[in-house]
Design an enzyme around this catalytic site. Structure first.
Site, PDB file in Angstrom:
ATOM      1  N   ARG A 124       0.859  -1.181   0.000  1.00  0.00           N
ATOM      2  CA  ARG A 124       0.000   0.000   0.000  1.00  0.00           C
ATOM      3  C   ARG A 124       0.892   1.226   0.000  1.00  0.00           C
ATOM      4  O   ARG A 124       1.984   1.218   0.593  1.00  0.00           O
ATOM      5  CB  ARG A 124      -0.930   0.011   1.231  1.00  0.00           C
ATOM      6  N   GLU A 182      -2.955   8.240  -3.951  1.00  0.00           N
ATOM      7  CA  GLU A 182      -3.345   7.375  -5.064  1.00  0.00           C
ATOM      8  C   GLU A 182      -4.769   7.690  -5.468  1.00  0.00           C
ATOM      9  O   GLU A 182      -5.650   7.728  -4.604  1.00  0.00           O
ATOM     10  CB  GLU A 182      -3.234   5.910  -4.647  1.00  0.00           C
ATOM     11  N   HIS A 227      -1.606   0.561 -10.012  1.00  0.00           N
ATOM     12  CA  HIS A 227      -2.210  -0.404  -9.083  1.00  0.00           C
ATOM     13  C   HIS A 227      -2.879  -1.552  -9.851  1.00  0.00           C
ATOM     14  O   HIS A 227      -4.011  -1.942  -9.562  1.00  0.00           O
ATOM     15  CB  HIS A 227      -3.223   0.285  -8.171  1.00  0.00           C
TER      16      HIS A 227
END
Length: 312
Positions: A233, A262, A281
């Site tokens: 993460r 993000e 991602h």
């Protein structure tokens, strides 16, 4: 009577109808239905024994008298109404392990492209430039992998095939694992590992322990030719410290499938750094996703001793 309802939730652009078909192949005696609308979803959840998707309405859980098992198509379940599911007596299974092979391959892709200096090769190709350059080898290097769940262990396994020495980091090092050395999150041991690492790969959950784990101190400790890879993460890395380390050549490079923030804003400095590769991602994408989820559902149903094709 419906046995399994597949909720109308898409992942990585994959059609849930293919997930339903994969389940039918594994459970030919079961009545497997794909919910196409909100009303159909609610109606099917009132009679199904098993539901699968990545979210479910707690009010529907409370209203259903038939639901015994919810199989989440995400590895994480902290976003689910766990209290409502527990109160209703619904067993929850997750998709742990579904991402192991694909994310491990993405990590190796980052690392191999970096060690063989393929970014320069691609740039020269675009310019039509024939100009020899040097590349390195993975064999004999050291990789520290933070997180030894299914993803981390698969990454470690792949590194082993390249004769890379591996250090695994987990909360309970006494459990051991497939790394050459296994340590915990104690600061001295962690920084000692960082100091030895040619590659630092983050594949851990975001917790109070891992938030900001790779900070200015970590970047000062890593060798100047180290590469940092984050498939965990974004907040596991202190982004400002990363930018400074990359700009100052405190580390050689970074590859990030996750960022903080993000999505990464278009004007963020990480986009401008030649020694940083950012992907959106998508390391979790794999055409095998639904097949693996269907296998997990089959195992979970077996564990719950559910009997399909029987009138209830």
């Amino acid at each position: 009577m419906t046995d399994v309802v597949v909720l109308r939730q898409k992942i990585h652009g994959l059609d849930p109808a293919d997930y339903a078909e994969a389940i039918r192949e594994r459970l030919p005696e079961a009545d497997v239905a794909l919910a196409g609308t909100p009303s159909e979803e609610r109606e099917l959840l009132m009679e199904a024994t098993v539901a699968t998707g990545f979210r479910i309405d707690p009010d529907v859980v409370a209203a259903s008298d038939s639901l015994d098992l919810f199989v989440c198509t995400f590895a994480g379940t902290d976003h689910l109404p766990l209290d409502a599911l527990e109160e209703a007596g619904v067993t929850v299974a997750n998709a742990s392990g579904v991402h192991g092979p694909n994310i491990a391959e993405q990590v190796l892709g980052y690392v191999l492209a970096d060690v063989r200096n393929l970014r320069r090769g691609w740039a020269q190709h675009e310019r039509g430039e024939w100009n020899h350059y040097q590349g390195g080898e993975l064999a004999g290097s050291t990789a520290t992998v933070v997180g030894m769940g299914p993803i981390g262990e698969t990454i470690i396994d792949r590194f082993g095939a390249f004769d890379v020495e591996t250090i695994g980091v987990r909360y309970t090092p006494a459990k051991g694992g497939n790394a050459d050395d296994v340590i915990g999150f104690e600061e001295t041991a962690l920084l000692d590992a960082f100091a030895r690492s040619d590659y630092l790969v983050l594949a851990c959950p975001l917790t109070d322990t891992t938030a900001g784990l790779v900070d200015e101190e970590a970047f000062l400790t890593l060798p100047t030719d180290a590469m940092v890879v984050n498939v965990a993460r974004g907040p596991v890395i202190d982004t400002d410290a990363l930018v400074s380390a990359l700009r100052g050549n405190d580390i050689r490079s970074a590859a990030l499938d996750v960022t903080d923030p993000e999505p990464l804003p278009a004007d963020h400095p990480l986009w401008t750094l030649e020694n940083c590769l950012v992907t959106p991602h998508n390391a979790g994408h794999t055409p095998e996703y639904w097949n693996r989820c269907a296998d997990i559902l089959l195992d979970a149903a077996d564990d719950a001793a559910l009997d399909y094709g029987q009138s209830r």
